[in-house]
Design an enzyme around this catalytic site. Structure first.
Site, mmCIF file in Angstrom:
data_model
loop_
_atom_site.group_PDB
_atom_site.id
_atom_site.type_symbol
_atom_site.label_atom_id
_atom_site.label_comp_id
_atom_site.label_asym_id
_atom_site.label_seq_id
_atom_site.Cartn_x
_atom_site.Cartn_y
_atom_site.Cartn_z
ATOM 1 N N LYS A 140 127.456 0.068 74.991
ATOM 2 C CA LYS A 140 128.396 0.734 75.883
ATOM 3 C C LYS A 140 129.579 1.245 75.068
ATOM 4 C CE LYS A 140 130.892 -0.436 80.202
ATOM 5 N NZ LYS A 140 131.064 -1.554 81.173
ATOM 6 N N SER A 157 130.016 -0.367 85.696
ATOM 7 C CA SER A 157 130.421 0.688 84.773
ATOM 8 C C SER A 157 129.473 0.881 83.588
ATOM 9 C CB SER A 157 131.827 0.403 84.237
ATOM 10 O OG SER A 157 131.879 -0.841 83.551
ATOM 11 N N SER A 162 129.767 -5.031 86.482
ATOM 12 C CA SER A 162 129.459 -3.835 85.703
ATOM 13 C C SER A 162 128.191 -3.922 84.861
ATOM 14 C CB SER A 162 130.635 -3.472 84.794
ATOM 15 O OG SER A 162 131.709 -2.984 85.559
#
Length: 379
Positions: free
Chosen positions: A79, A152, A176
Protein backbone atom coordinates in the site's frame (compact mmCIF):
# COMPACT_ATOMS: atom_id res chain seq x y z
CA UNK A 1 -4.73 -24.87 -11.86
CA UNK A 2 -4.06 -21.50 -13.52
CA UNK A 3 -0.67 -19.98 -12.81
CA UNK A 4 -2.34 -16.94 -11.24
CA UNK A 5 -4.17 -19.18 -8.75
CA UNK A 6 -1.05 -20.85 -7.37
CA UNK A 7 -0.30 -20.47 -3.66
CA UNK A 8 2.97 -19.11 -2.31
CA UNK A 9 4.26 -22.59 -1.43
CA UNK A 10 3.18 -23.99 -4.80
CA UNK A 11 5.13 -21.31 -6.66
CA UNK A 12 8.11 -21.72 -4.32
CA UNK A 13 8.11 -25.48 -4.96
CA UNK A 14 7.90 -25.04 -8.74
CA UNK A 15 10.82 -22.60 -8.62
CA UNK A 16 12.97 -25.13 -6.79
CA UNK A 17 11.97 -27.94 -9.12
CA UNK A 18 12.88 -25.64 -12.03
CA UNK A 19 9.41 -26.21 -13.46
CA UNK A 20 8.65 -22.49 -13.27
CA UNK A 21 11.05 -19.61 -13.77
CA UNK A 22 10.85 -16.50 -11.56
CA UNK A 23 11.41 -14.45 -14.72
CA UNK A 24 8.46 -16.17 -16.38
CA UNK A 25 6.20 -15.88 -13.34
CA UNK A 26 6.98 -12.25 -12.55
CA UNK A 27 6.74 -11.44 -16.24
CA UNK A 28 3.29 -13.00 -16.40
CA UNK A 29 2.35 -10.94 -13.35
CA UNK A 30 3.12 -7.74 -15.24
CA UNK A 31 1.28 -9.00 -18.30
CA UNK A 32 -1.77 -9.42 -16.06
CA UNK A 33 -1.22 -5.93 -14.64
CA UNK A 34 -1.07 -4.32 -18.08
CA UNK A 35 -4.13 -6.27 -19.19
CA UNK A 36 -6.34 -5.32 -16.25
CA UNK A 37 -5.00 -2.11 -14.74
CA UNK A 38 -7.02 0.29 -16.90
CA UNK A 39 -10.18 -1.16 -15.38
CA UNK A 40 -8.88 -1.73 -11.86
CA UNK A 41 -6.78 1.39 -11.16
CA UNK A 42 -5.04 -0.59 -8.43
CA UNK A 43 -1.48 0.82 -8.63
CA UNK A 44 0.02 4.25 -8.11
CA UNK A 45 3.61 3.25 -8.89
CA UNK A 46 4.67 0.20 -10.93
CA UNK A 47 8.24 -1.10 -10.49
CA UNK A 48 8.51 -3.35 -13.54
CA UNK A 49 12.17 -2.93 -14.45
CA UNK A 50 13.32 -3.29 -10.83
CA UNK A 51 11.11 -6.34 -10.30
CA UNK A 52 12.28 -8.08 -13.49
CA UNK A 53 15.89 -7.50 -12.48
CA UNK A 54 15.16 -9.11 -9.10
CA UNK A 55 13.40 -12.00 -10.87
CA UNK A 56 16.47 -12.61 -13.03
CA UNK A 57 18.64 -12.72 -9.92
CA UNK A 58 16.21 -15.20 -8.32
CA UNK A 59 16.30 -17.41 -11.41
CA UNK A 60 20.09 -17.57 -11.27
CA UNK A 61 19.94 -18.48 -7.59
CA UNK A 62 17.62 -21.41 -8.23
CA UNK A 63 19.71 -22.58 -11.20
CA UNK A 64 22.65 -22.75 -8.78
CA UNK A 65 20.49 -24.77 -6.34
CA UNK A 66 21.09 -22.30 -3.54
CA UNK A 67 18.90 -22.56 -0.44
CA UNK A 68 16.73 -19.49 0.01
CA UNK A 69 13.66 -18.32 1.95
CA UNK A 70 10.32 -19.59 0.62
CA UNK A 71 9.42 -16.02 -0.40
CA UNK A 72 12.44 -15.76 -2.66
CA UNK A 73 11.25 -14.65 -6.10
CA UNK A 74 7.61 -14.26 -4.97
CA UNK A 75 5.99 -11.06 -6.37
CA UNK A 76 4.15 -8.78 -3.94
CA UNK A 77 2.99 -5.18 -3.54
CA UNK A 78 2.59 -2.66 -0.72
CA UNK A 79 0.00 0.00 0.00
CA UNK A 80 1.35 3.43 -0.93
CA UNK A 81 1.74 4.62 2.65
CA UNK A 82 4.68 2.26 3.34
CA UNK A 83 7.93 4.18 2.95
CA UNK A 84 10.17 2.82 0.19
CA UNK A 85 13.61 4.36 -0.19
CA UNK A 86 14.00 6.01 -3.56
CA UNK A 87 10.42 5.22 -4.61
CA UNK A 88 7.47 7.61 -4.33
CA UNK A 89 5.15 7.26 -1.33
CA UNK A 90 2.09 9.40 -2.08
CA UNK A 91 -0.48 8.16 0.44
CA UNK A 92 -2.97 8.69 -2.39
CA UNK A 93 -2.81 12.46 -1.91
CA UNK A 94 -1.69 15.51 -3.86
CA UNK A 95 0.05 16.66 -0.66
CA UNK A 96 2.73 13.96 -1.08
CA UNK A 97 2.52 13.44 -4.84
CA UNK A 98 6.30 13.88 -5.26
CA UNK A 99 7.50 12.60 -1.89
CA UNK A 100 10.40 10.13 -2.10
CA UNK A 101 11.47 8.71 1.30
CA UNK A 102 15.11 8.13 2.20
CA UNK A 103 14.20 5.09 4.31
CA UNK A 104 12.23 1.87 3.83
CA UNK A 105 9.59 0.59 6.27
CA UNK A 106 11.04 -2.31 8.31
CA UNK A 107 8.25 -4.66 7.21
CA UNK A 108 9.11 -4.04 3.56
CA UNK A 109 12.80 -4.47 4.33
CA UNK A 110 12.08 -7.84 5.94
CA UNK A 111 10.26 -9.05 2.84
CA UNK A 112 12.98 -7.73 0.55
CA UNK A 113 15.60 -9.47 2.69
CA UNK A 114 13.64 -12.71 2.21
CA UNK A 115 13.98 -12.18 -1.53
CA UNK A 116 10.35 -11.29 -2.22
CA UNK A 117 9.98 -9.18 -5.38
CA UNK A 118 8.27 -5.81 -4.95
CA UNK A 119 6.19 -5.10 -8.06
CA UNK A 120 4.65 -1.75 -7.07
CA UNK A 121 2.84 0.58 -4.67
CA UNK A 122 -0.93 0.19 -4.56
CA UNK A 123 -3.70 2.77 -4.78
CA UNK A 124 -5.53 3.80 -1.60
CA UNK A 125 -8.00 6.23 -0.13
CA UNK A 126 -6.34 9.55 0.66
CA UNK A 127 -4.12 9.17 3.74
CA UNK A 128 -6.22 6.03 4.54
CA UNK A 129 -8.90 8.46 5.75
CA UNK A 130 -11.93 7.02 3.98
CA UNK A 131 -12.07 9.27 0.90
CA UNK A 132 -10.62 8.78 -2.57
CA UNK A 133 -8.63 11.72 -3.93
CA UNK A 134 -9.76 12.68 -7.45
CA UNK A 135 -6.14 12.78 -8.66
CA UNK A 136 -5.84 9.03 -8.12
CA UNK A 137 -9.40 7.81 -8.53
CA UNK A 138 -11.26 4.85 -7.10
CA UNK A 139 -9.85 1.34 -7.23
CA UNK A 140 -12.41 -0.94 -8.85
CA UNK A 141 -13.41 -4.48 -8.00
CA UNK A 142 -11.84 -7.19 -10.20
CA UNK A 143 -15.08 -9.18 -10.18
CA UNK A 144 -17.12 -6.19 -11.37
CA UNK A 145 -15.27 -2.99 -12.24
CA UNK A 146 -18.46 -0.98 -11.81
CA UNK A 147 -18.09 -1.67 -8.06
CA UNK A 148 -15.49 -0.46 -5.58
CA UNK A 149 -12.68 -2.63 -4.29
CA UNK A 150 -13.16 -0.97 -0.90
CA UNK A 151 -10.76 0.99 1.24
CA UNK A 152 -8.55 2.17 2.31
CA UNK A 153 -6.34 -0.75 1.14
CA UNK A 154 -8.36 -1.17 -2.04
CA UNK A 155 -5.44 -1.35 -4.45
CA UNK A 156 -3.86 -4.15 -2.44
CA UNK A 157 -7.10 -6.15 -2.35
CA UNK A 158 -7.95 -5.68 -6.02
CA UNK A 159 -4.48 -6.54 -7.30
CA UNK A 160 -4.21 -9.72 -5.22
CA UNK A 161 -7.72 -10.83 -6.17
CA UNK A 162 -6.89 -10.23 -9.84
CA UNK A 163 -3.72 -12.34 -9.62
CA UNK A 164 -1.32 -9.38 -9.84
CA UNK A 165 1.15 -10.50 -7.19
CA UNK A 166 0.62 -13.23 -4.62
CA UNK A 167 0.22 -10.91 -1.64
CA UNK A 168 0.27 -7.32 -0.47
CA UNK A 169 0.81 -5.32 2.70
CA UNK A 170 -2.04 -3.06 3.77
CA UNK A 171 -3.03 -1.12 6.86
CA UNK A 172 -6.14 -1.20 9.03
CA UNK A 173 -7.40 1.51 11.38
CA UNK A 174 -11.16 0.94 11.20
CA UNK A 175 -11.53 -1.86 8.66
CA UNK A 176 -9.10 -0.83 5.91
CA UNK A 177 -7.74 -4.36 5.40
CA UNK A 178 -10.82 -6.37 6.31
CA UNK A 179 -13.39 -4.44 4.26
CA UNK A 180 -11.61 -4.50 0.88
CA UNK A 181 -10.55 -8.11 1.50
CA UNK A 182 -14.21 -9.00 1.94
CA UNK A 183 -15.37 -7.01 -1.09
CA UNK A 184 -12.72 -8.70 -3.26
CA UNK A 185 -13.04 -12.22 -1.87
CA UNK A 186 -9.53 -12.60 -0.44
CA UNK A 187 -8.05 -13.04 3.05
CA UNK A 188 -6.89 -10.07 5.10
CA UNK A 189 -5.47 -9.96 8.62
CA UNK A 190 -5.54 -7.15 11.15
CA UNK A 191 -3.02 -8.61 13.63
CA UNK A 192 -2.87 -8.08 17.36
CA UNK A 193 -1.85 -4.51 18.20
CA UNK A 194 1.92 -4.20 18.30
CA UNK A 195 2.64 -7.52 16.58
CA UNK A 196 3.78 -5.79 13.37
CA UNK A 197 5.86 -2.63 13.40
CA UNK A 198 4.25 0.62 12.25
CA UNK A 199 7.63 2.25 11.72
CA UNK A 200 7.94 3.73 8.26
CA UNK A 201 4.18 3.66 7.64
CA UNK A 202 2.42 7.02 7.35
CA UNK A 203 0.00 7.16 10.31
CA UNK A 204 -3.71 7.88 10.41
CA UNK A 205 -4.44 7.35 14.10
CA UNK A 206 -1.52 5.89 16.09
CA UNK A 207 -3.80 4.51 18.80
CA UNK A 208 -5.80 2.51 16.23
CA UNK A 209 -3.41 1.78 13.32
CA UNK A 210 -2.36 -1.75 12.40
CA UNK A 211 -0.21 -3.12 9.58
CA UNK A 212 -1.20 -6.43 8.05
CA UNK A 213 -0.97 -8.80 5.07
CA UNK A 214 -3.52 -9.53 2.37
CA UNK A 215 -3.47 -12.69 0.22
CA UNK A 216 -5.78 -15.08 -1.57
CA UNK A 217 -5.87 -17.60 1.29
CA UNK A 218 -5.44 -17.79 5.05
CA UNK A 219 -2.63 -20.32 4.47
CA UNK A 220 -0.67 -17.69 2.54
CA UNK A 221 -1.39 -15.15 5.29
CA UNK A 222 0.21 -17.50 7.84
CA UNK A 223 3.33 -17.81 5.70
CA UNK A 224 3.67 -14.04 5.31
CA UNK A 225 3.24 -13.54 9.04
CA UNK A 226 5.95 -16.13 9.67
CA UNK A 227 8.29 -14.10 7.49
CA UNK A 228 7.44 -10.91 9.39
CA UNK A 229 7.26 -12.27 12.96
CA UNK A 230 10.00 -14.59 14.22
CA UNK A 231 8.74 -18.10 15.08
CA UNK A 232 5.15 -17.16 14.23
CA UNK A 233 4.33 -20.65 12.94
CA UNK A 234 6.01 -22.21 15.96
CA UNK A 235 3.21 -20.83 18.15
CA UNK A 236 0.68 -23.33 19.42
CA UNK A 237 -2.31 -22.99 17.16
CA UNK A 238 -5.49 -24.79 18.28
CA UNK A 239 -6.45 -28.09 16.71
CA UNK A 240 -9.79 -28.74 15.01
CA UNK A 241 -11.48 -30.63 17.83
CA UNK A 242 -14.30 -29.38 20.04
CA UNK A 243 -13.90 -25.70 19.38
CA UNK A 244 -16.33 -23.14 20.73
CA UNK A 245 -17.21 -20.41 18.25
CA UNK A 246 -18.57 -17.11 19.55
CA UNK A 247 -21.37 -15.57 17.50
CA UNK A 248 -23.38 -12.41 17.98
CA UNK A 249 -27.10 -12.56 18.77
CA UNK A 250 -29.20 -12.43 15.59
CA UNK A 251 -30.52 -8.94 16.34
CA UNK A 252 -26.96 -7.56 16.30
CA UNK A 253 -26.51 -8.52 12.64
CA UNK A 254 -30.08 -7.90 11.51
CA UNK A 255 -29.06 -5.14 9.08
CA UNK A 256 -27.04 -7.37 6.75
CA UNK A 257 -28.37 -7.96 3.26
CA UNK A 258 -30.02 -11.25 2.33
CA UNK A 259 -26.96 -12.28 0.32
CA UNK A 260 -24.57 -11.71 3.23
CA UNK A 261 -26.99 -13.40 5.64
CA UNK A 262 -27.12 -16.47 3.40
CA UNK A 263 -23.32 -16.75 3.17
CA UNK A 264 -22.99 -16.28 6.92
CA UNK A 265 -25.58 -19.00 7.54
CA UNK A 266 -23.64 -21.36 5.29
CA UNK A 267 -20.47 -20.60 7.23
CA UNK A 268 -22.16 -21.40 10.53
CA UNK A 269 -23.48 -24.69 9.14
CA UNK A 270 -19.99 -25.67 7.96
CA UNK A 271 -18.59 -24.87 11.41
CA UNK A 272 -21.18 -27.10 13.03
CA UNK A 273 -20.37 -29.94 10.60
CA UNK A 274 -16.83 -29.82 11.96
CA UNK A 275 -18.29 -30.67 15.35
CA UNK A 276 -17.65 -27.20 16.71
CA UNK A 277 -20.10 -25.52 19.09
CA UNK A 278 -21.79 -22.18 18.48
CA UNK A 279 -22.20 -19.96 21.52
CA UNK A 280 -23.80 -16.52 21.63
CA UNK A 281 -21.63 -13.80 23.11
CA UNK A 282 -22.31 -10.40 24.59
CA UNK A 283 -19.94 -7.57 23.71
CA UNK A 284 -20.94 -4.68 25.95
CA UNK A 285 -19.29 -1.96 23.86
CA UNK A 286 -20.32 -3.15 20.40
CA UNK A 287 -23.03 -0.53 19.91
CA UNK A 288 -20.61 2.28 20.81
CA UNK A 289 -17.62 1.19 18.74
CA UNK A 290 -18.06 3.68 15.89
CA UNK A 291 -18.45 6.60 18.30
CA UNK A 292 -15.36 5.53 20.27
CA UNK A 293 -13.27 5.10 17.14
CA UNK A 294 -14.22 8.49 15.69
CA UNK A 295 -13.57 10.27 18.99
CA UNK A 296 -10.02 8.92 18.91
CA UNK A 297 -9.36 9.02 15.16
CA UNK A 298 -10.50 12.57 14.43
CA UNK A 299 -8.15 14.43 16.83
CA UNK A 300 -5.20 12.09 16.26
CA UNK A 301 -5.43 12.52 12.49
CA UNK A 302 -5.78 16.27 12.92
CA UNK A 303 -2.50 16.49 14.86
CA UNK A 304 -0.70 14.71 12.03
CA UNK A 305 -2.16 16.97 9.32
CA UNK A 306 -2.10 20.28 11.20
CA UNK A 307 1.15 21.29 9.47
CA UNK A 308 -0.67 21.19 6.11
CA UNK A 309 -3.86 22.95 7.19
CA UNK A 310 -3.12 25.88 4.85
CA UNK A 311 -3.10 23.51 1.82
CA UNK A 312 -6.84 22.96 1.71
CA UNK A 313 -7.12 22.80 -2.07
CA UNK A 314 -4.66 19.90 -2.26
CA UNK A 315 -6.85 17.57 -0.20
CA UNK A 316 -10.03 15.87 -1.32
CA UNK A 317 -12.80 18.10 0.09
CA UNK A 318 -14.18 15.56 2.58
CA UNK A 319 -10.70 14.57 3.79
CA UNK A 320 -10.06 18.20 4.65
CA UNK A 321 -13.46 18.48 6.30
CA UNK A 322 -12.56 15.57 8.57
CA UNK A 323 -9.22 17.16 9.45
CA UNK A 324 -11.01 20.40 10.36
CA UNK A 325 -13.46 18.46 12.52
CA UNK A 326 -10.56 16.84 14.35
CA UNK A 327 -8.92 20.19 15.09
CA UNK A 328 -12.00 21.46 16.94
CA UNK A 329 -12.86 18.08 18.51
CA UNK A 330 -13.45 18.19 22.28
CA UNK A 331 -10.42 16.95 24.23
CA UNK A 332 -12.78 15.53 26.86
CA UNK A 333 -14.42 13.28 24.28
CA UNK A 334 -11.00 12.10 23.12
CA UNK A 335 -9.81 11.23 26.62
CA UNK A 336 -13.07 9.46 27.46
CA UNK A 337 -12.86 7.43 24.25
CA UNK A 338 -9.28 6.38 25.01
CA UNK A 339 -10.44 4.98 28.34
CA UNK A 340 -13.45 3.32 26.72
CA UNK A 341 -11.21 1.61 24.16
CA UNK A 342 -9.22 0.04 26.99
CA UNK A 343 -12.46 -1.24 28.50
CA UNK A 344 -13.70 -2.49 25.13
CA UNK A 345 -10.49 -4.46 24.54
CA UNK A 346 -10.77 -5.97 28.01
CA UNK A 347 -14.36 -6.91 27.19
CA UNK A 348 -13.22 -8.80 24.07
CA UNK A 349 -10.49 -10.51 26.10
CA UNK A 350 -13.17 -11.57 28.59
CA UNK A 351 -15.28 -13.14 25.84
CA UNK A 352 -12.25 -14.94 24.38
CA UNK A 353 -11.68 -16.73 27.68
CA UNK A 354 -14.89 -18.67 27.00
CA UNK A 355 -14.69 -19.15 23.22
CA UNK A 356 -11.90 -20.01 20.79
CA UNK A 357 -12.91 -17.75 17.88
CA UNK A 358 -15.42 -15.06 17.00
CA UNK A 359 -17.29 -15.53 13.72
CA UNK A 360 -19.23 -12.58 12.27
CA UNK A 361 -19.88 -11.05 8.84
CA UNK A 362 -17.10 -8.65 7.86
CA UNK A 363 -19.36 -6.18 6.07
CA UNK A 364 -23.19 -5.97 5.94
CA UNK A 365 -23.40 -5.85 2.14
CA UNK A 366 -21.46 -6.83 -1.01
CA UNK A 367 -19.22 -4.28 -2.70
CA UNK A 368 -21.15 -1.06 -3.49
CA UNK A 369 -20.59 1.24 -6.46
CA UNK A 370 -18.50 3.66 -4.41
CA UNK A 371 -16.77 3.67 -1.06
CA UNK A 372 -19.31 4.80 1.55
CA UNK A 373 -18.29 7.88 3.56
CA UNK A 374 -16.44 7.24 6.80
CA UNK A 375 -19.28 8.94 8.64
CA UNK A 376 -21.32 12.11 8.42
CA UNK A 377 -19.14 14.03 10.85
CA UNK A 378 -20.66 17.44 10.27
CA UNK A 379 -24.33 17.96 9.56
Amino acid sequence: MKWSELSILEVADLYRKKELSPVEFVGRTFEKLHELESGLNSFITVLESEAMEAAEEAENVFLRNETKHFLYGIPYSVKDLYYTKGVKTTCGSRILKDYIPDTTAPLVSKLNNCGAVLIGKTNMLEFAYGIVHPDYGQTNNPFDVSKTAGGSSGGSAASVAAGIGLFSLGSDTGGSIRIPASYCGISGLKPTKGMLSLEGIFPLSPSLDHAGPMARSSEDILLIMDALVPDFLAAKFPNNHQKIIGILPAEKISEVTAEVASIYKDALEKVQKLGWTLQEIDLKYLDFTEEMVMNVLLPEAAIIHEKWISRKNEYAPLTYKQIEAGIVHRSLDYLKAKNELVNAREDVDRVLKDVDFLLTPTVPYPAPDEDPPLREIMK
